[in-house]
Design a protein around this motif. Structure first.
Motif, PDB file in Angstrom:
ATOM      1  N   ASN A 307       0.835  -1.209   0.000  1.00 47.64           N
ATOM      2  CA  ASN A 307       0.000   0.000   0.000  1.00 47.64           C
ATOM      3  C   ASN A 307       0.869   1.259   0.000  1.00 47.64           C
ATOM      4  O   ASN A 307       0.560   2.236  -0.690  1.00 47.64           O
ATOM      5  N   ASN A 308       1.940   1.210   0.780  1.00 48.49           N
ATOM      6  CA  ASN A 308       2.865   2.354   0.762  1.00 48.49           C
ATOM      7  C   ASN A 308       3.450   2.545  -0.629  1.00 48.49           C
ATOM      8  O   ASN A 308       3.527   3.668  -1.137  1.00 48.49           O
ATOM      9  N   ALA A 309       3.874   1.427  -1.241  1.00 45.36           N
ATOM     10  CA  ALA A 309       4.459   1.513  -2.587  1.00 45.36           C
ATOM     11  C   ALA A 309       3.459   2.158  -3.539  1.00 45.36           C
ATOM     12  O   ALA A 309       3.822   3.006  -4.365  1.00 45.36           O
ATOM     13  N   ALA A 310       2.177   1.783  -3.389  1.00 49.43           N
ATOM     14  CA  ALA A 310       1.151   2.362  -4.265  1.00 49.43           C
ATOM     15  C   ALA A 310       0.996   3.853  -3.975  1.00 49.43           C
ATOM     16  O   ALA A 310       0.868   4.682  -4.875  1.00 49.43           O
ATOM     17  N   LYS A 311       1.044   4.174  -2.688  1.00 48.20           N
ATOM     18  CA  LYS A 311       0.778   5.548  -2.247  1.00 48.20           C
ATOM     19  C   LYS A 311       1.897   6.499  -2.645  1.00 48.20           C
ATOM     20  O   LYS A 311       1.650   7.659  -2.967  1.00 48.20           O
ATOM     21  N   TYR A 312       3.128   6.001  -2.591  1.00 48.55           N
ATOM     22  CA  TYR A 312       4.278   6.892  -2.814  1.00 48.55           C
ATOM     23  C   TYR A 312       4.934   6.677  -4.175  1.00 48.55           C
ATOM     24  O   TYR A 312       6.099   6.983  -4.357  1.00 48.55           O
ATOM     25  N   VAL A 369       1.311   5.189  10.813  1.00 48.78           N
ATOM     26  CA  VAL A 369       1.418   4.048  11.721  1.00 48.78           C
ATOM     27  C   VAL A 369       1.782   2.758  10.984  1.00 48.78           C
ATOM     28  O   VAL A 369       2.233   1.795  11.604  1.00 48.78           O
ATOM     29  N   GLY A 370       1.605   2.770   9.663  1.00 44.74           N
ATOM     30  CA  GLY A 370       1.805   1.537   8.887  1.00 44.74           C
ATOM     31  C   GLY A 370       3.151   0.873   9.158  1.00 44.74           C
ATOM     32  O   GLY A 370       3.213  -0.312   9.518  1.00 44.74           O
ATOM     33  N   LEU A 371       4.239   1.640   9.014  1.00 40.84           N
ATOM     34  CA  LEU A 371       5.565   1.034   9.140  1.00 40.84           C
ATOM     35  C   LEU A 371       5.894   0.667  10.587  1.00 40.84           C
ATOM     36  O   LEU A 371       6.629  -0.289  10.830  1.00 40.84           O
TER      37      LEU A 371
HETATM   38 MG   LIG Z   1       1.577   3.479   5.190  1.00 45.89          MG
END
Ligand SMILES: [Mg+2]
Ligand SMILES: Nc1ncnc2c1ncn2[C@@H]1O[C@H](COP(=O)(O)OP(=O)(O)OP(=O)(O)O)[C@@H](O)[C@H]1O
Length: 411
Positions: A307-312, A369-371
């Motif tokens: 999700n982070n990869a998608a977001k950033y 908070v994800g990481l």
């Molecule tokens: Mg995240």
């Protein structure tokens, strides 16, 4: 303080302070007499000269000012301070040097019948007081050695206090930083919770007005479901945060296939990646890699990274998931071609509520908070997670290393 000189046994039992080492033939203990009476200087010189074994050298400061400056400059190992200094007193001098923040081992010399000044002297910070009339070389030596020992102990204590104070200041700074991030987090949280509300209210209104148009209602309902799902995820994240900080996060670990875990994470995140216009490739071993894991929580680790990869990562970018086994560990890498992470921030991104660029990511939402959750979950699986990036615009790579229990040939 009795007038009896110490016996030889007592003399041997006297502690040997730093001054004692100095009182060897290499370097005598330097003593400064602060006294405006030249006769007293002569007398004290004789007393010091008569100390058995020597080891002391005497200098003379004939005025209040000279004495004060010498103590503040730390010019000598020990100071003998006369009570009478012209129109002023040794007590005044002691108070003045202390007010200036200077400290030295000072012994006050009093005249006869000045015993009331004794207490005053100690209160003002003198290490000892001696009545001049009863002085012998042995008494003087004993008082000076004790003063040196006291001074060393005081200096050590001061050093320790200083160290502790510095430690406390550091802890304090760290707490302040945590507090600041918490404040920031609360404001982020407020925005994140409010954001879906407007579209939800809006959707409800449209549904009310379009009650006779089933297509519009269906479309609106889908939108509402998406918004509610987003809010649900947020609240779940929040609950996870509180489980992290209170140590209440619990895993149910059982033999699990890493391949399946990755597969389910990929399925969870695929819609998000597709929506972001980011292309994903997955490359895992054909063999089944097993490990002791909580499959739901471990899948959460990889879907968070995805999700982070998608977001950033901007639309048109790429994300790859790879897994490799080496010995008794497996490494799963999630790499993207996105905005990257500045080197100085890399060590911080796994901390709760850390977001690299508030303005840049605000539009992306999230609580930071994800990481933190990823790291906690990986550690609970006895693994490690690390991040690499060549800086802004250079993409990012997250590696999760986990202990495995076995590798089975492809089914
Ligand atoms: Mg995240
Ligand atoms: N793949 C990535 N590329 C660039 N920066 C990243 C990447 N992953 C994380 N970051 C940076 O690390 C920060 C922390 O990530 P984290 O997943 O903890 O929080 P978030 O994504 O902002 O919010 P949340 O995950 O709580 O929705 C992000 O705000 C972002 O700045």
């Amino acid at each position: 303080m009795g007038p009896n000189p110490p016996t030889d046994a007592e003399r041997r039992a006297l502690p040997r302070p730093p001054g004692a080492e100095r009182g060897t033939p290499h370097r005598p203990v330097s003593v400064l007499l602060i006294d405006d009476d030249p006769d007293d200087h002569v007398l004290t010189k004789e007393l010091v000269g008569d100390i058995r074994g020597g080891g002391f050298s005497l200098d003379w400061a004939p005025s209040y000012e000279a004495g004060r400056d010498a103590i503040c400059a730390g010019s000598h190992d020990i100071y003998l301070l006369d009570y009478r200094l012209g129109a002023r007193t040794g007590i005044e001098l002691l108070e003045e040097v202390h007010a200036r923040g200077c400290f030295g081992p000072v012994i006050l010399l009093t005249g006869q019948g000045q015993s009331r000044t004794d207490l005053e002297a100690l209160n003002a910070g003198a290490y000892d007081y001696l009545e001049k009339s009863g002085l012998t070389p042995a008494l003087l030596e004993r008082a000076m050695r004790y003063a040196l020992v006291q001074h060393r102990a005081a200096a050590e204590l001061e050093h320790k206090v200083k160290e502790r104070t510095e430690e406390l200041a550091k802890v304090n700074d760290a707490l302040r930083e945590v507090n600041r991030r918490k404040d920031e987090f609360l404001s982020t949280l407020g925005h994140e919770l409010r954001n879906p509300l407007a579209p939800i209210l809006n959707g409800l209104e449209i549904m009310r007005l379009a009650a006779d148009k089933p297509e519009t209602v269906a479309r609106q309902r889908e939108r509402l479901e998406r918004q509610v799902a987003q809010m649900t995820r947020l609240v779940e994240d929040l609950l996870d945060v509180s489980r992290i900080t209170t140590g209440k996060l619990r895993l149910t670990r059982e033999p699990t296939s890493l391949n399946e875990v990755i597969e389910s994470a990929v399925e969870i995140s695929r819609p998000t990646l597709e929506k972001a216009g980011v292309e994903m490739t997955v490359d895992v071993p054909r063999e089944t890699v097993t490990l002791l894991a909580d499959r739901v929580r471990l899948a959460q680790v990889f879907s968070n990274l995805l999700n982070n990869a998608a977001k950033y990562t901007e639309s048109g970018g790429k994300v790859s998931v790879t897994a490799a086994v080496e010995g008794d560990r497996a490494t799963v890498r999630v790499r993207d071609t996105g905005v990257g992470i500045p080197a100085e921030l890399l060590p911080m991104i796994f901390e709760l509520f850390t977001q690299v660029d508030q303005t840049l990511n605000r539009s992306q939402g999230g609580l930071g908070v994800g990481l933190a959750l990823v790291r906690r979950l990986v550690e609970m699986h006895d693994g490690t997670v690390s991040a690499k990036s060549d800086g802004r615009g250079a993409g990012a790579e997250f590696s999760v290393v986990l202990p495995i229990t076995g590798v089975a040939p492809p089914r």
